[in-house]
Enzyme design. Structure first.
Site, PDB file in Angstrom:
ATOM      1  N   THR A 134      21.344  71.243  52.374  1.00 38.72           N
ATOM      2  CA  THR A 134      19.893  71.679  52.304  1.00 38.72           C
ATOM      3  C   THR A 134      19.620  72.216  53.531  1.00 38.72           C
ATOM      4  OG1 THR A 134      17.795  71.274  51.951  1.00 38.72           O
ATOM      5  CG2 THR A 134      19.035  69.463  52.269  1.00 38.72           C
ATOM      6  N   ASP A 135      18.519  73.114  53.596  1.00 41.59           N
ATOM      7  CA  ASP A 135      18.113  73.140  54.774  1.00 41.59           C
ATOM      8  C   ASP A 135      17.137  72.474  55.593  1.00 41.59           C
ATOM      9  OD1 ASP A 135      15.973  73.996  53.265  1.00 41.59           O
ATOM     10  OD2 ASP A 135      15.562  75.966  53.602  1.00 41.59           O
ATOM     11  N   GLU A 136      16.816  71.555  54.606  1.00 39.25           N
ATOM     12  CA  GLU A 136      15.705  70.349  54.945  1.00 39.25           C
ATOM     13  C   GLU A 136      16.342  69.462  56.194  1.00 39.25           C
ATOM     14  OE1 GLU A 136      13.258  68.507  52.336  1.00 39.25           O
ATOM     15  OE2 GLU A 136      13.299  70.133  50.823  1.00 39.25           O
ATOM     16  N   TYR A 160      14.802  61.847  51.944  1.00 35.94           N
ATOM     17  CA  TYR A 160      15.743  62.814  51.113  1.00 35.94           C
ATOM     18  C   TYR A 160      16.454  63.566  52.236  1.00 35.94           C
ATOM     19  CZ  TYR A 160      17.346  67.133  48.976  1.00 35.94           C
ATOM     20  OH  TYR A 160      18.012  68.278  48.710  1.00 35.94           O
ATOM     21  N   LYS A 164      20.543  63.523  52.773  1.00 39.52           N
ATOM     22  CA  LYS A 164      21.446  64.542  52.952  1.00 39.52           C
ATOM     23  C   LYS A 164      22.231  64.839  54.345  1.00 39.52           C
ATOM     24  CE  LYS A 164      21.935  67.052  49.826  1.00 39.52           C
ATOM     25  NZ  LYS A 164      22.924  67.098  48.760  1.00 39.52           N
TER      26      LYS A 164
HETATM   27  P1  NAD Z   1      18.794  68.059  40.423  1.00 41.11           P
HETATM   28  O1  NAD Z   1      17.971  66.919  40.790  1.00 41.11           O
HETATM   29  O2  NAD Z   1      18.186  68.952  39.359  1.00 41.11           O
HETATM   30  O3  NAD Z   1      20.217  67.563  39.701  1.00 41.11           O
HETATM   31  C1  NAD Z   1      20.886  66.660  40.232  1.00 41.11           C
HETATM   32  C2  NAD Z   1      21.958  66.087  39.175  1.00 41.11           C
HETATM   33  O4  NAD Z   1      22.596  65.162  39.559  1.00 41.11           O
HETATM   34  C3  NAD Z   1      21.525  65.858  37.992  1.00 41.11           C
HETATM   35  O5  NAD Z   1      22.090  66.242  36.652  1.00 41.11           O
HETATM   36  C4  NAD Z   1      21.582  64.336  37.979  1.00 41.11           C
HETATM   37  O6  NAD Z   1      21.747  63.687  36.689  1.00 41.11           O
HETATM   38  C5  NAD Z   1      22.903  64.131  38.918  1.00 41.11           C
HETATM   39  N1  NAD Z   1      23.228  62.907  39.397  1.00 41.11           N
HETATM   40  C6  NAD Z   1      22.205  62.072  40.212  1.00 41.11           C
HETATM   41  N2  NAD Z   1      22.772  61.165  40.685  1.00 41.11           N
HETATM   42  C7  NAD Z   1      23.955  61.122  40.133  1.00 41.11           C
HETATM   43  C8  NAD Z   1      24.923  60.104  40.330  1.00 41.11           C
HETATM   44  N3  NAD Z   1      24.840  58.847  41.152  1.00 41.11           N
HETATM   45  N4  NAD Z   1      26.459  60.549  39.935  1.00 41.11           N
HETATM   46  C9  NAD Z   1      26.417  61.589  39.180  1.00 41.11           C
HETATM   47  N5  NAD Z   1      25.456  62.286  38.867  1.00 41.11           N
HETATM   48  C10 NAD Z   1      24.358  62.262  39.552  1.00 41.11           C
HETATM   49  O7  NAD Z   1      19.060  68.885  41.617  1.00 41.11           O
HETATM   50  P2  NAD Z   1      19.526  70.175  42.151  1.00 41.11           P
HETATM   51  O8  NAD Z   1      18.169  70.893  42.398  1.00 41.11           O
HETATM   52  O9  NAD Z   1      20.268  70.930  41.080  1.00 41.11           O
HETATM   53  O10 NAD Z   1      20.042  69.999  43.493  1.00 41.11           O
HETATM   54  C11 NAD Z   1      21.763  70.037  43.406  1.00 41.11           C
HETATM   55  C12 NAD Z   1      22.181  70.052  44.847  1.00 41.11           C
HETATM   56  O11 NAD Z   1      21.493  71.010  45.443  1.00 41.11           O
HETATM   57  C13 NAD Z   1      21.672  68.660  45.604  1.00 41.11           C
HETATM   58  O12 NAD Z   1      22.585  68.102  46.279  1.00 41.11           O
HETATM   59  C14 NAD Z   1      20.388  69.116  46.311  1.00 41.11           C
HETATM   60  O13 NAD Z   1      20.302  68.294  47.408  1.00 41.11           O
HETATM   61  C15 NAD Z   1      20.979  70.393  46.671  1.00 41.11           C
HETATM   62  N6  NAD Z   1      19.869  71.381  47.074  1.00 41.11           N
HETATM   63  C16 NAD Z   1      18.845  71.813  46.090  1.00 41.11           C
HETATM   64  C17 NAD Z   1      17.896  72.596  46.588  1.00 41.11           C
HETATM   65  C18 NAD Z   1      16.858  72.943  45.643  1.00 41.11           C
HETATM   66  O14 NAD Z   1      16.149  73.868  45.856  1.00 41.11           O
HETATM   67  N7  NAD Z   1      16.654  72.314  44.363  1.00 41.11           N
HETATM   68  C19 NAD Z   1      17.880  73.230  47.839  1.00 41.11           C
HETATM   69  C20 NAD Z   1      18.949  72.837  48.533  1.00 41.11           C
HETATM   70  C21 NAD Z   1      19.956  72.074  48.359  1.00 41.11           C
HETATM   71  O1  TDX Z   2       2.865  69.779  43.221  1.00 44.28           O
HETATM   72  C1  TDX Z   2       3.429  70.209  44.168  1.00 44.28           C
HETATM   73  N1  TDX Z   2       2.432  70.831  45.233  1.00 44.28           N
HETATM   74  C2  TDX Z   2       2.843  71.349  46.347  1.00 44.28           C
HETATM   75  O2  TDX Z   2       2.116  72.010  47.081  1.00 44.28           O
HETATM   76  C3  TDX Z   2       4.723  70.408  44.615  1.00 44.28           C
HETATM   77  C4  TDX Z   2       5.722  69.610  43.606  1.00 44.28           C
HETATM   78  C5  TDX Z   2       5.234  70.863  45.913  1.00 44.28           C
HETATM   79  N2  TDX Z   2       4.111  71.547  46.613  1.00 44.28           N
HETATM   80  C6  TDX Z   2       4.725  72.000  47.739  1.00 44.28           C
HETATM   81  C7  TDX Z   2       5.576  71.038  48.850  1.00 44.28           C
HETATM   82  C8  TDX Z   2       6.463  71.895  49.277  1.00 44.28           C
HETATM   83  O3  TDX Z   2       5.940  72.441  50.610  1.00 44.28           O
HETATM   84  O4  TDX Z   2       5.680  73.013  47.664  1.00 44.28           O
HETATM   85  C9  TDX Z   2       6.604  73.142  48.433  1.00 44.28           C
HETATM   86  C10 TDX Z   2       7.821  73.145  47.744  1.00 44.28           C
HETATM   87  O5  TDX Z   2       8.040  71.852  47.244  1.00 44.28           O
HETATM   88  P1  TDX Z   2       9.177  71.175  46.387  1.00 44.28           P
HETATM   89  O6  TDX Z   2       9.452  72.395  45.115  1.00 44.28           O
HETATM   90  O7  TDX Z   2       9.110  69.913  46.184  1.00 44.28           O
HETATM   91  O8  TDX Z   2      10.508  71.481  47.194  1.00 44.28           O
HETATM   92  P2  TDX Z   2      10.858  71.014  48.798  1.00 44.28           P
HETATM   93  O9  TDX Z   2      10.154  69.814  48.989  1.00 44.28           O
HETATM   94  O10 TDX Z   2      10.675  72.273  49.705  1.00 44.28           O
HETATM   95  O11 TDX Z   2      12.533  70.749  48.703  1.00 44.28           O
HETATM   96  C11 TDX Z   2      13.280  71.654  47.583  1.00 44.28           C
HETATM   97  O12 TDX Z   2      13.813  72.448  48.546  1.00 44.28           O
HETATM   98  C12 TDX Z   2      15.226  71.903  49.204  1.00 44.28           C
HETATM   99  C13 TDX Z   2      14.135  70.782  46.840  1.00 44.28           C
HETATM  100  O13 TDX Z   2      13.361  70.141  46.297  1.00 44.28           O
HETATM  101  C14 TDX Z   2      15.192  70.157  47.654  1.00 44.28           C
HETATM  102  O14 TDX Z   2      16.280  69.409  46.848  1.00 44.28           O
HETATM  103  C15 TDX Z   2      15.896  70.910  48.709  1.00 44.28           C
HETATM  104  O15 TDX Z   2      16.891  70.438  49.293  1.00 44.28           O
END
Ligand code: NAD
Ligand code: TDX
Length: 366
Positions: A134-136, A160, A164
């Protein structure tokens, strides 16, 4: 032809990736390993399970004997690692699971991959461990700061992000020390089908349809770069196919918006939809538009997230110059697709939001 282990393939991005990959690489053998936490759903993979080349395994990435047997018995040569605890708010309230899965779980996968691919007589000729990050990990930006590049120093701010970052370092170390073939991608905020409605965009859509408060943290000025999930899948495919071993690649959406603008855009899109599709009133009787109100009357500014990063922005120049990556979805088209999908999949989001998620919200928010 590859024999691929997709960890976390029943989650949001993992499920989109498995669908994308299976369509574009129908001859590849794909095994999904997923623990089915609150965020993982078999339903997200519906339709794939009848394919001969696809197998779902319910299990934990930290279960070393299980991962060993999968890699050996299925002759896997590629791991695409999505499995993680992914929600920042949860990491603030309950960090332990993030360390367990994101750090220790990733390390178990690396250990097993090393043993199977580097130390075994029956190792496949070629192998790849692709790590999805992630970019975080880069921390937070001010308004005029340049966007994150692959050279930006790591400065993770939430538990988190720190978990990562730790996993990224382990992946790097396994390449440097043992010669494991690895690639890492660091992407911005994804949105699209199958995203669990705890993240900003799906939560706001679901709450607006149900006539519930739209909680905007702080003053809503925080900025994120929004990436449509299919563009992310395409970016990962490019890294897997063309990426240099040991390198990291940033994948972004080129769509920076303040949270309040995202929420307001969702509100006006829904207002318009209830005019063009009056039949929605029967399905979502609590939506403000049904009573002639604007959806944005639901916006409520709430207490800020602890340690809330102000801005993320991705500079994807390396990916575009060396891999030919560019996002294809603009924010308006991506958001329209996402809202349409959520409206068509009401049964899906009502089901995934039942149970543990609701209990968790109730115990952690007043
Ligand atoms: P998500 O939370 O929707 O899905 C995570 C999945 O991993 C789920 O299916 C869960 O059951 C599984 N999981 C959790 N713990 C586990 C374990 N111990 N063993 C096996 N499976 C397990 O997450 P996502 O949003 O799809 O993110 C996927 C990946 O991308 C993550 O590594 C996250 O850090 C990264 N990522 C997500 C975002 C975003 O915006 N969602 C952005 C940047 C990076
Ligand atoms: O109810 C809300 N109100 C609100 O203002 C929620 C859930 C979020 N927010 C804000 C927090 C953040 O500034 O919105 C922005 C986006 O929040 P999230 O959807 O929780 O994402 P963020 O915290 O930016 O992280 C996401 O992007 C990077 C993913 O959850 C991560 O898994 C990924 O690595």
């Amino acid at each position: 032809m590859r024999r691929v282990l997709v960890t976390g393939g029943a989650g949001f991005i993992g499920a989109n990736f498995v669908r994308y990959w299976s369509e574009r690489h129908p001859d590849d053998h794909v095994v999904v390993l997923d623990a089915l936490t609150y965020a993982g759903n078999r339903e997200n993979l519906a339709g794939l399970e009848s394919h001969d080349a696809f197998r779902f395994v319910h299990g934990d990435i930290g279960d070393q004997p299980l991962v060993e047997s999968l890699i050996k018995e299925d002759g896997l040569d590629t791991i695409v690692h999505f499995a993680a605890e992914s929600h920042v708010d949860r990491s603030i309230h309950e960090p332990d699971a993030f360390i367990q899965t994101n750090v220790s779980g990733t390390h178990t996968l690396l250990k097993v991959a090393r043993e199977a691919w580097l130390d075994s007589d029956s190792a496949p000729g070629d192998h790849l461990f692709h790590h999805v990050s992630t970019d975080e990990v880069y921390g937070t930006l001010g308004r005029d700061d340049p966007a994150f590049t692959e050279k930006t120093a790591y400065a993770p701010n939430s538990p988190y992000a720190a978990s990562k970052a730790a996993s990224d370092h382990l992946v790097r170390a396994y390449h440097h020390t043992y010669g494991l073939n690895v690639t890492t991608s660091n992407c911005s905020n994804n949105y699209g089908p199958y995203q669990f409605p705890e993240k900003l965009i799906p939560l706001m859509i679901v709450n607006a349809l149900n006539g519930k408060v739209l909680p905007v943290y702080g003053d809503g000025s925080n900025i994120r770069d929004w990436l449509y999930v299919e563009d992310h899948c395409r970016g990962i495919e490019l890294v897997i196919d063309k990426g240099k071993k040991g390198e990291t690649y940033n994948i972004g959406g080129d769509n920076e918006y303040a949270n309040i603008d995202i929420v307001s855009t969702i509100c006006s899109a829904l207002d318009k939809l209830f005019v063009t599709q009056p039949e929605l009133a029967k399905v979502f009787p609590d939506a403000p538009a049904v009573k002639g109100d604007r959806t944005d009357t639901l916006i409520t500014f709430v207490k800020d997230r602890l340690g809330h990063d102000w801005r993320y922005a991705i500079d994807a120049t390396r990916s575009s110059d060396t891999l030919g990556y560019s996002p294809q979805e603009d924010f308006n088209s991506g958001l329209t697709r996402t809202i349409d999908w959520m409206i068509e999949h009401e049964t899906w989001w009502r089901a995934v939001m039942d149970g543990s998620y609701r209990d968790w919200l109730e115990t952690n928010y007043d």
